[in-house]
Design a protein around this motif. Structure first.
Motif, short mmCIF file in Angstrom:
data_model
loop_
_atom_site.label_atom_id
_atom_site.label_comp_id
_atom_site.label_asym_id
_atom_site.label_seq_id
_atom_site.Cartn_x
_atom_site.Cartn_y
_atom_site.Cartn_z
N LEU A 810 0.85 -1.19 0.00
CA LEU A 810 0.00 0.00 0.00
C LEU A 810 0.88 1.24 0.00
N LEU A 811 0.57 2.19 -0.89
CA LEU A 811 1.31 3.45 -0.95
C LEU A 811 0.34 4.59 -1.23
N PHE A 812 0.64 5.74 -0.65
CA PHE A 812 -0.05 6.98 -0.99
C PHE A 812 0.98 7.90 -1.63
N ALA A 813 0.62 8.51 -2.74
CA ALA A 813 1.59 9.35 -3.43
C ALA A 813 0.91 10.58 -3.99
N ASP A 814 1.62 11.70 -3.87
CA ASP A 814 1.25 12.91 -4.59
C ASP A 814 2.45 13.27 -5.47
N PRO A 815 2.45 14.40 -6.17
CA PRO A 815 3.56 14.68 -7.08
C PRO A 815 4.93 14.86 -6.41
N SER A 816 4.99 14.95 -5.09
CA SER A 816 6.29 15.22 -4.47
C SER A 816 6.68 14.25 -3.36
N ILE A 817 5.77 13.40 -2.90
CA ILE A 817 6.07 12.56 -1.74
C ILE A 817 5.33 11.23 -1.86
N VAL A 818 5.94 10.16 -1.31
CA VAL A 818 5.30 8.84 -1.25
C VAL A 818 5.33 8.35 0.19
N LEU A 819 4.17 7.92 0.67
CA LEU A 819 4.06 7.30 1.98
C LEU A 819 3.87 5.81 1.75
N HIS A 820 4.84 5.02 2.19
CA HIS A 820 4.97 3.61 1.82
C HIS A 820 4.77 2.75 3.07
N GLN A 821 3.76 1.89 3.05
CA GLN A 821 3.53 1.00 4.18
C GLN A 821 4.45 -0.23 4.05
N LEU A 822 5.26 -0.45 5.05
CA LEU A 822 6.21 -1.57 5.05
C LEU A 822 5.53 -2.85 5.56
N PRO A 823 6.19 -4.02 5.40
CA PRO A 823 5.56 -5.29 5.83
C PRO A 823 5.17 -5.32 7.30
N ASP A 824 5.90 -4.59 8.16
CA ASP A 824 5.55 -4.59 9.58
C ASP A 824 4.49 -3.55 9.92
N LYS A 825 3.86 -2.96 8.87
CA LYS A 825 2.78 -1.97 8.98
C LYS A 825 3.27 -0.59 9.40
N SER A 826 4.57 -0.42 9.51
CA SER A 826 5.10 0.93 9.73
C SER A 826 5.09 1.68 8.39
N TRP A 827 5.39 2.99 8.47
CA TRP A 827 5.33 3.81 7.27
C TRP A 827 6.69 4.45 7.00
N LYS A 828 7.06 4.47 5.72
CA LYS A 828 8.30 5.09 5.29
C LYS A 828 7.99 6.22 4.32
N VAL A 829 8.74 7.32 4.46
CA VAL A 829 8.54 8.48 3.58
C VAL A 829 9.62 8.47 2.50
N HIS A 830 9.19 8.61 1.24
CA HIS A 830 10.13 8.71 0.11
C HIS A 830 9.98 10.09 -0.51
N GLU A 831 11.09 10.78 -0.63
CA GLU A 831 11.10 12.08 -1.30
C GLU A 831 12.25 12.13 -2.28
N LEU A 832 12.05 12.80 -3.40
CA LEU A 832 13.12 13.03 -4.36
C LEU A 832 13.30 14.53 -4.50
N ARG A 833 14.49 15.01 -4.21
CA ARG A 833 14.73 16.45 -4.23
C ARG A 833 15.58 16.87 -5.43
N ARG A 834 15.98 15.90 -6.25
CA ARG A 834 16.85 16.25 -7.38
C ARG A 834 16.03 16.40 -8.65
#
Length: 834
Positions: A810-834
């Motif tokens: 499961l992931l939520f994404a907008d044009p600048s950020i992704v909220l990624h649900q990991l297997p342990d149900k925690s959440w990781k933030v992905h950002e690209l600044r380049r």
């Protein structure tokens, strides 16, 4: 064409449109006794609209459209209020109601023609206009702009500095500033190529938008045809000029050769064929373009001292079935028909494609495709179903099977002399009994073996030319150049232009995401307006020149783009464009148009360097019927870099391509809604951990078309912002999953895609845990799963396949950020600044 039973007629009650239909002036109804002077026509239009808010709106700028001496009123200097909605992008140099010879500097023309002018300010409030001009009334104002102080021929020769002049036909649109050639203010845009589109019912003019859309409100499965307006101009042959008359998206010199083009054979593991598409070794400043200088229209007010009559004719052809049989014959296969037969309808035909409107409210030269319901129809010849003998597909033959379509192979150069794909799934025996091979478990085996007779289907797309005659100017301007007219397939994203996607890719996409979005093979999307190829050189009578490679460019009028920058606003999505920046470029072969190449003496001719061949555009290289090609374009979306429906996720991981711009769950029907293409998307079996997909081989868009199964109602409302929002969010999701190559992306399938909602408990949990904020206007919910490419046969339904899945992501994404649900149900933030 003479043979009245060559096909099954549409059910709309309209007869076929003649290929040579001509119309001569805006005064179609002699009983109306329309005034002959241009100023009288302008006065009538102003009087009709005055009580609908137009007099009050124009008075805000100091213009009285009901003045007794209207000509004098239109010529006086004004105090234009550019803080009023719709007038922000009116040229800063415009100070009069009518500026002779300059539509963009004429306030009254801007008000009539701009789709942004829909209201006015009164007592601090926006007041909607209650009526809008007809197309004929807009044309009256436009003709008055060019006729109020008509130039002599000597004026035109001197004004253009002695360059070559000709009478040239253009497809025309008046556009808001952001969509013009120079992007400084609202202006006229012109191309020598126009794009009209087929449909199942007639066109509907939308006065407020000053244009057309394909929607038919009463029936979500009805598709309106989209017409295209043409006009003749005296034009000057001039080099391209960036920031002025253009062309739009000015092409700079690129000394690098074009990389080998991807072809659909790549999906079957074959190497890519060399392209017939030329390297861009010449910049637009070194190319010649025909630039409109002065519009031509009937009467004594167009050219000083002359009374002229202008005639346009529309000529179109569909020859896909004929081309297929020529291909078979050239490659040693007897498909059942030979010359004389293959030169008759429906092998090749002109009737029933498009003709000029005779409705006086539409003005002059509005080319309207003839509606046909359904859009695709069974072909008949001599009162019987028209069939062909399907060849056996063997190694080394000139044809192969792709999914369940017969793929006629391209030339060594990548060009196509025949339709890329033929429909072969409806067999007819010698007694006339028809068998639907889609109902057979061994569909592919039967098609591969061939030997049966498959039914041909006709569509009513085609290409041709819009010719012009004006004998009164034959001495001074003897050269007459037609426009290239394409009557194309429906555009399921009418509010998104190809150039929108290109501009966004060039200016907004983070560099690190570019290769995820558009790998080098196939490369970034291109609009047809960016192509530099000749028009169809096989059109007998058109007279297109092999050296004339700027047909599809979009240019401005002579002298345009010299002023200052006005305030620009976002594009208006209320109408579809008919110029080539709204069409896809040529690519294996294309959605709107294909390409062929003149005689190649060297079989390995790649189109690079000196060679005898010349690349030219055509429509006969597209699928027969066009929906046969449309399905595969849509199913291989990340292979196909263009604005087109992405149904990759509908058919699952059966190709080596991944979803690029996902369609939402409701559009593909997996939430219970009717699917846009009549084919229900995947079904998840949570208990068995299987996804049940429709088989791509059994997905038959011809049957969908025959049943009027396509729906514009939801998919067609997608805006440019929504389209690019989905595209970049999908790319960010791939980046978050560390799937950045084409092959890595193809290992992930998109199980569910929706707009995220505030009531989603998963979203609330993600925001709470991460403490991040998101752009809720373009926030999407993705459910992805990884697979190993294995597909399990469905023992219950042979036309569907099963794909195992484990632990969807499961992931939520907008044009600048992704909220990624990991297997342990925690959440990781992905950002690209380049």
């Amino acid at each position: 064409m003479g043979n009245e039973n060559w096909l099954l007629r549409g059910t709309d009650g309209r007869g076929p449109a003649g290929a040579q239909y001509k119309t001569f002036s805006a005064e179609f109804d002699s009983e109306r006794k329309a005034p002959t002077r241009l100023i009288d026509r302008v006065r009538d239009a102003c009087q009709r609209l005055a009580g609908s808010g137009w007099r009050e709106m124009m008075s805000c700028h100091g213009l009285d459209i009901q003045a007794e001496n209207l000509a004098e009123e239109l010529a006086k200097p004004l105090g234009v209020d550019r803080n009023t909605d719709g007038f922000e992008d009116f040229a800063l140099e415009g100070v009069r109601g009518i500026e002779p010879g300059q539509p963009a500097l004429s306030l009254l023309f801007h008000a009539f023609a701009s789709p942004r002018v829909v209201s006015y300010r009164k007592d601090g409030q926006d007041v909607p206009l209650t009526d809008f001009p007809t197309q004929a009334e807009i044309e009256f104002i436009e003709n008055y702009v060019f006729g109020v102080a008509p130039p002599s021929m000597e004026d035109l020769f001197v004004r253009t500095g002695g360059v070559h002049l000709a009478i040239v036909v253009f497809a025309v649109e008046y556009r808001p500033g952001i969509d013009t050639v120079h992007r400084k203010h609202a202006d006229m845009c012109y191309s020598r190529c126009g794009i009209a589109r087929v449909g199942t019912t007639g066109a509907e003019y939308l006065p407020k938008a000053r244009g057309y859309l394909p929607f038919f409100g009463k029936d979500p499965n009805a598709i309106r045809v989209l017409p295209c307006r043409y006009a003749p101009y005296i034009a000057a042959l001039m080099p391209g000029k960036k920031g002025s008359h253009g062309p739009m998206r000015f092409l700079e010199e690129d000394p690098k050769p074009v990389a080998a083009s991807a072809t659909r054979e790549l999906d079957a593991g074959a190497p890519p064929a060399p392209p017939a598409l030329q390297a861009r070794s010449i910049s637009d400043e070194k190319r010649n373009f025909w630039i409109p200088v002065h519009k031509l229209f009937d009467g004594q007010e167009c050219v000083l001292g002359r009374s002229i009559a202008v005639r346009l004719s529309a000529n179109h052809v569909n020859e896909k079935i004929r081309r297929a049989h020529l291909f078979f014959g050239a490659n040693g296969h007897d498909a059942g028909w030979s010359e004389k037969d293959t030169s008759a309808p429906p092998f090749i035909f002109s009737d029933g494609i498009a003709a000029f409107s005779t409705d006086s409210d539409n003005g002059n030269w509005l080319l309207c495709p003839a509606p046909h319901n359904p859009m695709v129809q069974p072909a008949q010849y001599r009162g019987k179903p028209l069939t062909f003998r399907v060849p056996e597909s063997t190694e080394g033959s000139a044809w192969t099977i792709y999914q369940s379509s017969l793929n006629l192979k391209l030339k060594a150069s990548g060009a196509r002399a025949a339709p890329e794909y033929l429909h072969v799934r409806h067999a007819i025996d010698r007694n006339g009994k028809e068998t639907d091979l889609n109902q057979s478990k061994d569909l592919i085996e039967k098609i591969t073996k061939g030997g049966y007779h498959a039914r041909h289907y006709v569509d009513f797309a085609g290409d041709g030319w819009i010719d012009v005659e004006c004998e009164e100017l034959a001495l001074e301007v003897p050269r007459r150049l037609p426009a290239y007219s394409i009557v194309s397939t429906p555009d399921f994203f009418p509010k998104v232009n190809q150039s929108d996607l290109m501009n966004w890719s060039d200016q907004s996409v983070p560099p690190v995401l570019l290769n995820i979005l558009w790998p080098e093979n196939p490369g970034k999307p291109e609009a047809l307006s960016d192509q530099r190829y000749a028009a169809n050189l096989e059109l007998s009578g058109a007279g297109f020149d092999a050296n004339d490679d700027t047909m599809t460019a979009i240019v401005g009028i002579f002298g345009s783009g010299q002023g200052q920058f006005a305030r620009l606003h976002r594009s208006m999505p209320g109408r579809a464009t008919t110029l080539p920046d709204g069409a896809a470029g040529v690519f294996a072969p294309g959605w709107d148009v294909s390409y062929d190449r003149t005689q190649e003496s060297d079989p390995s001719d790649t189109g690079v360097g000196l060679s005898p061949g010349t690349t030219f555009l055509n429509t006969y290289g597209l699928g027969s019927p066009f929906v046969e090609d449309s399905k595969l374009c849509a199913a291989l979306s990340s292979f196909w870099p263009a604005v087109a429906p992405d149904i990759t996720r509908t058919f699952g991981p059966v190709t080596r391509y991944a979803t690029a711009t996902p369609l939402t769950d409701d559009v593909i029907g997996i939430d219970g809604s009717p699917p846009w293409d009549g084919i229900m998307g995947p079904v998840v079996d949570e208990a068995k951990k299987l996804v049940d997909y429709p088989s791509l081989a059994y997905g038959d868009y011809v049957e969908v078309a025959l049943k009027d199964g396509f729906s514009m109602s939801v998919i067609g409302q997608t805006s440019k912002e929504e389209y690019v929002g989905r595209t970049i969010a999908m790319a960010r999701v791939y980046a978050a999953l560390q799937a950045t190559s084409r092959n890595d992306k193809a290992k992930w399938s998109l199980l569910s895609f929706q707009r995220a909602t505030d009531t989603d408990p998963d979203l609330q949990a993600a925001l709470t845990v991460t403490g991040r904020s998101v752009n809720r206007s373009y926030l999407y919910r993705f459910v992805m799963f990884r697979h190993d490419g294995k597909v399990i046969s469905n023992k219950v339904k042979f036309n569907r396949v099963l794909v195992p899945f484990v632990d969807p992501v499961l992931l939520f994404a907008d044009p600048s950020i992704v909220l990624h649900q990991l297997p342990d149900k925690s959440w990781k933030v992905h950002e690209l600044r380049r």
